[in-house]
Design a protein around this motif. Structure first.
Motif, PDB file in Angstrom:
ATOM      1  N   ALA A  99     -59.454  50.078  97.560  1.00 31.04           N
ATOM      2  CA  ALA A  99     -58.860  49.307  96.478  1.00 31.04           C
ATOM      3  C   ALA A  99     -57.651  48.516  96.972  1.00 31.04           C
ATOM      4  O   ALA A  99     -57.468  47.342  96.612  1.00 31.04           O
ATOM      5  CB  ALA A  99     -58.449  50.234  95.343  1.00 31.04           C
ATOM      6  N   ARG A 100     -56.856  49.152  97.790  1.00 26.56           N
ATOM      7  CA  ARG A 100     -55.681  48.455  98.332  1.00 26.56           C
ATOM      8  C   ARG A 100     -56.104  47.255  99.166  1.00 26.56           C
ATOM      9  O   ARG A 100     -55.553  46.161  99.047  1.00 26.56           O
ATOM     10  CB  ARG A 100     -54.846  49.432  99.169  1.00 26.56           C
ATOM     11  N   ARG A 101     -57.109  47.449 100.029  1.00 26.90           N
ATOM     12  CA  ARG A 101     -57.564  46.353 100.873  1.00 26.90           C
ATOM     13  C   ARG A 101     -58.205  45.238 100.052  1.00 26.90           C
ATOM     14  O   ARG A 101     -58.008  44.047 100.316  1.00 26.90           O
ATOM     15  CB  ARG A 101     -58.534  46.876 101.932  1.00 26.90           C
ATOM     16  N   ALA A 102     -58.954  45.605  99.036  1.00 26.43           N
ATOM     17  CA  ALA A 102     -59.583  44.596  98.184  1.00 26.43           C
ATOM     18  C   ALA A 102     -58.532  43.793  97.414  1.00 26.43           C
ATOM     19  O   ALA A 102     -58.649  42.566  97.274  1.00 26.43           O
ATOM     20  CB  ALA A 102     -60.547  45.272  97.213  1.00 26.43           C
ATOM     21  N   LEU A 148     -48.264  43.861 101.455  1.00 23.72           N
ATOM     22  CA  LEU A 148     -47.159  44.627 100.869  1.00 23.72           C
ATOM     23  C   LEU A 148     -47.291  44.691  99.350  1.00 23.72           C
ATOM     24  O   LEU A 148     -47.126  45.758  98.743  1.00 23.72           O
ATOM     25  CB  LEU A 148     -45.827  43.993 101.253  1.00 23.72           C
ATOM     26  N   ASP A 149     -47.592  43.543  98.744  1.00 20.69           N
ATOM     27  CA  ASP A 149     -47.719  43.522  97.290  1.00 20.69           C
ATOM     28  C   ASP A 149     -48.833  44.463  96.825  1.00 20.69           C
ATOM     29  O   ASP A 149     -48.682  45.191  95.832  1.00 20.69           O
ATOM     30  CB  ASP A 149     -48.018  42.107  96.800  1.00 20.69           C
ATOM     31  N   ALA A 150     -49.961  44.449  97.541  1.00 18.03           N
ATOM     32  CA  ALA A 150     -51.079  45.316  97.159  1.00 18.03           C
ATOM     33  C   ALA A 150     -50.688  46.785  97.252  1.00 18.03           C
ATOM     34  O   ALA A 150     -51.001  47.586  96.359  1.00 18.03           O
ATOM     35  CB  ALA A 150     -52.286  45.028  98.041  1.00 18.03           C
ATOM     36  N   ARG A 151     -49.983  47.153  98.313  1.00 16.10           N
ATOM     37  CA  ARG A 151     -49.570  48.551  98.461  1.00 16.10           C
ATOM     38  C   ARG A 151     -48.620  48.963  97.333  1.00 16.10           C
ATOM     39  O   ARG A 151     -48.756  50.043  96.749  1.00 16.10           O
ATOM     40  CB  ARG A 151     -48.900  48.766  99.819  1.00 16.10           C
ATOM     41  N   GLY A 172     -49.625  51.629  94.455  1.00 14.65           N
ATOM     42  CA  GLY A 172     -48.753  52.799  94.357  1.00 14.65           C
ATOM     43  C   GLY A 172     -48.140  52.938  92.983  1.00 14.65           C
ATOM     44  O   GLY A 172     -48.048  54.044  92.432  1.00 14.65           O
ATOM     45  N   HIS A 173     -47.735  51.813  92.390  1.00 15.59           N
ATOM     46  CA  HIS A 173     -47.125  51.861  91.051  1.00 15.59           C
ATOM     47  C   HIS A 173     -48.156  52.286  90.014  1.00 15.59           C
ATOM     48  O   HIS A 173     -47.858  53.113  89.135  1.00 15.59           O
ATOM     49  CB  HIS A 173     -46.563  50.479  90.712  1.00 15.59           C
ATOM     50  N   ALA A 174     -49.361  51.740  90.109  1.00 17.59           N
ATOM     51  CA  ALA A 174     -50.411  52.092  89.148  1.00 17.59           C
ATOM     52  C   ALA A 174     -50.760  53.573  89.205  1.00 17.59           C
ATOM     53  O   ALA A 174     -51.025  54.208  88.175  1.00 17.59           O
ATOM     54  CB  ALA A 174     -51.655  51.247  89.395  1.00 17.59           C
ATOM     55  N   LEU A 175     -50.749  54.126  90.424  1.00 20.75           N
ATOM     56  CA  LEU A 175     -51.170  55.516  90.610  1.00 20.75           C
ATOM     57  C   LEU A 175     -49.999  56.483  90.724  1.00 20.75           C
ATOM     58  O   LEU A 175     -50.212  57.687  90.907  1.00 20.75           O
ATOM     59  CB  LEU A 175     -52.035  55.617  91.878  1.00 20.75           C
ATOM     60  N   GLN A 176     -48.763  55.941  90.642  1.00 20.52           N
ATOM     61  CA  GLN A 176     -47.558  56.760  90.788  1.00 20.52           C
ATOM     62  C   GLN A 176     -47.541  57.483  92.132  1.00 20.52           C
ATOM     63  O   GLN A 176     -47.271  58.685  92.221  1.00 20.52           O
ATOM     64  CB  GLN A 176     -47.436  57.754  89.633  1.00 20.52           C
ATOM     65  N   LEU A 177     -47.831  56.726  93.187  1.00 18.15           N
ATOM     66  CA  LEU A 177     -47.842  57.262  94.546  1.00 18.15           C
ATOM     67  C   LEU A 177     -46.888  56.465  95.422  1.00 18.15           C
ATOM     68  O   LEU A 177     -46.829  55.238  95.328  1.00 18.15           O
ATOM     69  CB  LEU A 177     -49.248  57.181  95.158  1.00 18.15           C
ATOM     70  N   ASP A 178     -46.134  57.155  96.283  1.00 17.38           N
ATOM     71  CA  ASP A 178     -45.344  56.451  97.283  1.00 17.38           C
ATOM     72  C   ASP A 178     -46.217  56.162  98.496  1.00 17.38           C
ATOM     73  O   ASP A 178     -47.427  56.435  98.488  1.00 17.38           O
ATOM     74  CB  ASP A 178     -44.106  57.267  97.665  1.00 17.38           C
ATOM     75  N   LEU A 179     -45.624  55.592  99.550  1.00 17.08           N
ATOM     76  CA  LEU A 179     -46.402  55.221 100.728  1.00 17.08           C
ATOM     77  C   LEU A 179     -47.112  56.421 101.324  1.00 17.08           C
ATOM     78  O   LEU A 179     -48.295  56.345 101.692  1.00 17.08           O
ATOM     79  CB  LEU A 179     -45.488  54.578 101.779  1.00 17.08           C
ATOM     80  N   ILE A 232     -54.839  49.223  87.883  1.00 21.24           N
ATOM     81  CA  ILE A 232     -54.618  48.362  89.047  1.00 21.24           C
ATOM     82  C   ILE A 232     -54.948  46.919  88.717  1.00 21.24           C
ATOM     83  O   ILE A 232     -54.208  45.992  89.064  1.00 21.24           O
ATOM     84  CB  ILE A 232     -55.448  48.855  90.248  1.00 21.24           C
ATOM     85  N   ASP A 233     -56.047  46.704  88.014  1.00 21.63           N
ATOM     86  CA  ASP A 233     -56.445  45.337  87.681  1.00 21.63           C
ATOM     87  C   ASP A 233     -55.441  44.675  86.750  1.00 21.63           C
ATOM     88  O   ASP A 233     -55.147  43.475  86.892  1.00 21.63           O
ATOM     89  CB  ASP A 233     -57.830  45.345  87.034  1.00 21.63           C
ATOM     90  N   ALA A 234     -54.882  45.432  85.813  1.00 17.54           N
ATOM     91  CA  ALA A 234     -53.887  44.869  84.897  1.00 17.54           C
ATOM     92  C   ALA A 234     -52.652  44.397  85.662  1.00 17.54           C
ATOM     93  O   ALA A 234     -52.110  43.314  85.390  1.00 17.54           O
ATOM     94  CB  ALA A 234     -53.497  45.904  83.842  1.00 17.54           C
ATOM     95  N   LEU A 235     -52.206  45.186  86.643  1.00 18.42           N
ATOM     96  CA  LEU A 235     -51.065  44.791  87.458  1.00 18.42           C
ATOM     97  C   LEU A 235     -51.414  43.594  88.329  1.00 18.42           C
ATOM     98  O   LEU A 235     -50.590  42.687  88.529  1.00 18.42           O
ATOM     99  CB  LEU A 235     -50.597  45.959  88.320  1.00 18.42           C
TER     100      LEU A 235
END
Length: 295
Positions: free
Chosen positions: A13-16, A31-34, A38-45, A64-67
């Motif tokens: 998903a990140r790569r797409a 960077l924006d995709a990561r 991360g924000h959508a899933l509440q995950l850090d790097l 993710i799509d909404a963001l």
């Protein structure tokens, strides 16, 4: 174009998303995709890396799509996340605050350079940040100056609320005060240092700014009047009155404004020399300092 579907892994998903942003001409798509994933899933790097092979649910794909749609429409990532790092400090944003930019760190750099040259880094200083917005400049300075006390002013009460919340989150609320006024109109002397990143875009140039700026930063934090200098005409004489003898006012300026701002400083009785300017990474004079003469 690769679409993200339920069951795709986080890494896929990140790569797409990065490919989708790149195809749309978005700067820093990886960077924006990561950050968006991360924000959508509440995950850090670390979470994105360690959970990269986890499949996404349909609800997560929708988030993710909404963001992604917001970013593709020109909304800056910092606005979507509601936060931006400045001087290594995490700062919350609001609709009434600018997104802090790296160029503004030149104001902090020049201020610290000036104070260090005078042996004042550990002194009990009184600092004012005029038009503080998120509090970025003021809080960056206070993080480096353990004995300093800072006052941030802004005409926007919601902006002051954001700045106060940032001060509290950084443990600096006991060394800050926030005042609602236009620049320094409600302040009383003396101050050792006054800083500001005022609006300096010419009114006619605002429509030519990138959509991330013109459509998402607060208009009154951008509009500097017909020649971009209205804010300096107001705040520089105010600063000259408020400063201790030997004190300094440091302002951020537009790419072709340094000479005009220096002239305004001199008209207000402040001095300026070749060491009192700091350039950004492109070599453009960005921070300009005026000094109040010693008696």
């Amino acid at each position: 174009m690769t679409e993200i579907v339920a069951g795709a892994t986080i890494d896929a998903a990140r790569r797409a998303l990065a490919a989708r942003l790149a195809a749309a001409g978005v700067d820093s798509p990886e960077l924006d995709a990561r950050l968006l994933v991360g924000h959508a899933l509440q995950l850090d790097l670390t979470g994105i890396v360690t959970q990269g092979s986890r499949p996404l649910s349909a609800a997560e794909v929708a988030q993710i799509d909404a963001l992604a749609q917001r970013r593709l429409a020109g909304e800056p990532v910092a606005r979507i996340l509601g936060a931006k790092e400045f001087w290594g400090l995490p700062l919350r944003l609001s609709a009434d605050t600018l997104v802090p930019r790296p160029d503004t760190e030149t104001v902090v750099e020049l201020a610290l350079q000036h104070l260090a040259a005078g042996g004042a880094l550990t002194r009990r200083l009184r600092i004012a940040d005029l038009g503080t917005g998120s509090g970025a400049i003021l809080l960056a300075l206070l993080s480096e100056l353990p004995q300093a006390f800072g006052v941030g002013t802004d005409i926007s009460i919601p902006a002051l609320m954001t700045a106060r919340a940032n001060a509290r989150a950084l443990g600096l609320d006991d060394r800050t005060a926030f005042v609602g006024c236009s620049y320094a109109t409600a302040l009383a002397p003396p101050f050792d240092l006054i800083v500001s990143n005022p609006p300096y875009i010419r009114s006619t140039d605002i429509s030519d700014l990138a959509v991330e700026v013109r459509s998402h930063d607060p208009f009154r934090a951008l509009d500097g009047g017909g020649d971009g200098l209205d804010a300096y005409r107001a705040l520089i004489p105010q600063a000259a009155h408020l400063l201790h003898p030997g004190g300094a006012v440091i302002v951020e300026v537009g790419h072709d404004q340094s000479a005009d701002v220096v002239q305004l400083m001199r008209e207000a009785g402040l001095t300026h020399d070749s060491t009192a300017t700091r350039a950004d990474l492109a070599g453009v004079p960005r921070a300009v300092m005026g000094l109040k003469k010693l008696r």
